[in-house]
Design an enzyme around this catalytic site. Structure first.
Site, short mmCIF file in Angstrom:
data_model
loop_
_atom_site.label_atom_id
_atom_site.label_comp_id
_atom_site.label_asym_id
_atom_site.label_seq_id
_atom_site.Cartn_x
_atom_site.Cartn_y
_atom_site.Cartn_z
N TYR A 81 2.78 4.41 16.11
CA TYR A 81 1.46 3.77 15.98
C TYR A 81 0.37 4.72 16.47
O TYR A 81 -0.66 4.92 15.79
CB TYR A 81 1.45 2.47 16.79
CG TYR A 81 0.20 1.64 16.62
CD1 TYR A 81 0.04 0.80 15.53
CD2 TYR A 81 -0.83 1.69 17.57
CE1 TYR A 81 -1.10 0.03 15.37
CE2 TYR A 81 -1.96 0.92 17.44
CZ TYR A 81 -2.10 0.09 16.33
OH TYR A 81 -3.23 -0.67 16.18
N ALA B 278 0.42 7.97 16.69
CA ALA B 278 0.31 9.11 15.77
C ALA B 278 -0.43 8.72 14.49
O ALA B 278 -1.26 9.48 13.99
CB ALA B 278 1.70 9.65 15.43
N SER B 279 -0.15 7.53 13.98
CA SER B 279 -0.79 7.10 12.74
C SER B 279 -2.29 6.89 12.94
O SER B 279 -3.10 7.25 12.08
CB SER B 279 -0.14 5.82 12.20
OG SER B 279 -0.42 4.70 13.02
N VAL C 2 0.81 -1.22 0.00
CA VAL C 2 0.00 0.00 0.00
C VAL C 2 0.84 1.27 0.00
O VAL C 2 0.33 2.36 -0.28
CB VAL C 2 -0.98 0.04 1.19
CG1 VAL C 2 -2.04 -1.04 1.06
CG2 VAL C 2 -0.25 -0.04 2.52
#
Length: 259
Positions: A152, A154-155, A61
């Site tokens: 993680y 933040a995403s 992706v």
């Protein structure tokens, strides 16, 4: 659109929540397009789905051009009615001191930018047909600072912001966008993340999901969730019954957010 004949695109479909989402949609007669970086995992998922109910696409992706080509091939077989973004990796609960620049970039690139890479062409097609549903898989980490890592967290917070903006942008075209935020769910995300991230993940094998006593203390239902429970929520948000729900974050976390 007829919910009995929908075309559904699912990223991260080779394992965990993505695989459960695929099973739920095919159980209801939909055709699923399964996107994952691993052909082996895709083959395993397809072997458990009804014959002819799925099409697989091996893709990273983070590769914008490759993703665009895959989405074009999907559209050639029929319009995309539902997009479910499940692709993501976990950073081993790494805090700022043990998050390298490389780990940060890789997690953000997969979890956040990778989601954008798919949404961009999918949204364009949905705008043209003036219908569609987008459901992203976030995390309680988008709201709570623990027990996950810096990149993680933040995403997943970024995905919440993306969902709200998608709802604003796409509502005029009859498209809704929502996010499901799981708590502890019994998946193999640690193993698949280590496979994808390799040595970038520090040795910090901790967290609520690995501590039964901590799970009982933080989660009112005192257990982890099953991927099928998450998939059922995703299916509802993509149904006509949820047509007036958009820009929302639905926590499926055993009550953790309330505690």
């Amino acid at each position: 659109m007829s919910e009995a004949t929908r075309h559904v695109v699912i990223t991260g479909a080779g394992s965990g929540i993505g695989a459960a989402v695929a099973a739920t949609f095919t159980d209801h007669g939909d055709h699923v397009h399964l996107l994952d970086i691993s052909t082996d995992r895709l083959d395993e998922v397809v072997s458990q789905l009804p014959e002819g109910s799925s099409t697989t696409h091996q893709v990273d992706v983070t590769d914008y051009e490759a993703v665009g080509a895959v989405i074009s091939s999907v559209i050639a077989h029929g319009p995309i009615d539902v997009f479910v973004g499940c692709a993501g990796v976990f950073d081993g609960v790494a805090g700022v001191e043990n998050t390298s620049r490389e780990l940060w970039n890789r997690v953000i690139d997969i979890n956040l930018t990778g989601t954008f890479n798919v949404i961009k062409p999918v949204a364009s097609q949905m705008i043209e047909q003036k219908s569609g549903s987008i459901v992203l898989i976030g995390s309680i980490a988008g709201t709570r600072a623990l027990p996950d890592g810096l990149a993680y967290d933040a995403s997943k917070a970024g995905l919440e912001g993306m969902t709200r903006r998608l709802a604003v942008d796409l509502g005029q075209y009859g498209i809704n966008a929502n996010l499901v935020a799981p708590g502890v769910v019994r998946t193999g995300i640690r193993a698949t993340s280590e496979e994808i991230l390799g040595d970038l993940v520090p040795d910090t094998n901790v967290g609520v999901g690995t501590d039964a006593d901590l799970m009982k203390k933080l989660i009112p239902l005192q257990r982890g969730g099953d991927p099928a429970e998450l998939a059922a929520t995703v299916f509802f948000l993509a149904s006509s019954g949820a047509g007036y729900i958009s820009g929302d974050v639905v926590h499926v976390d055993g009550g953790w957010i309330a505690a």
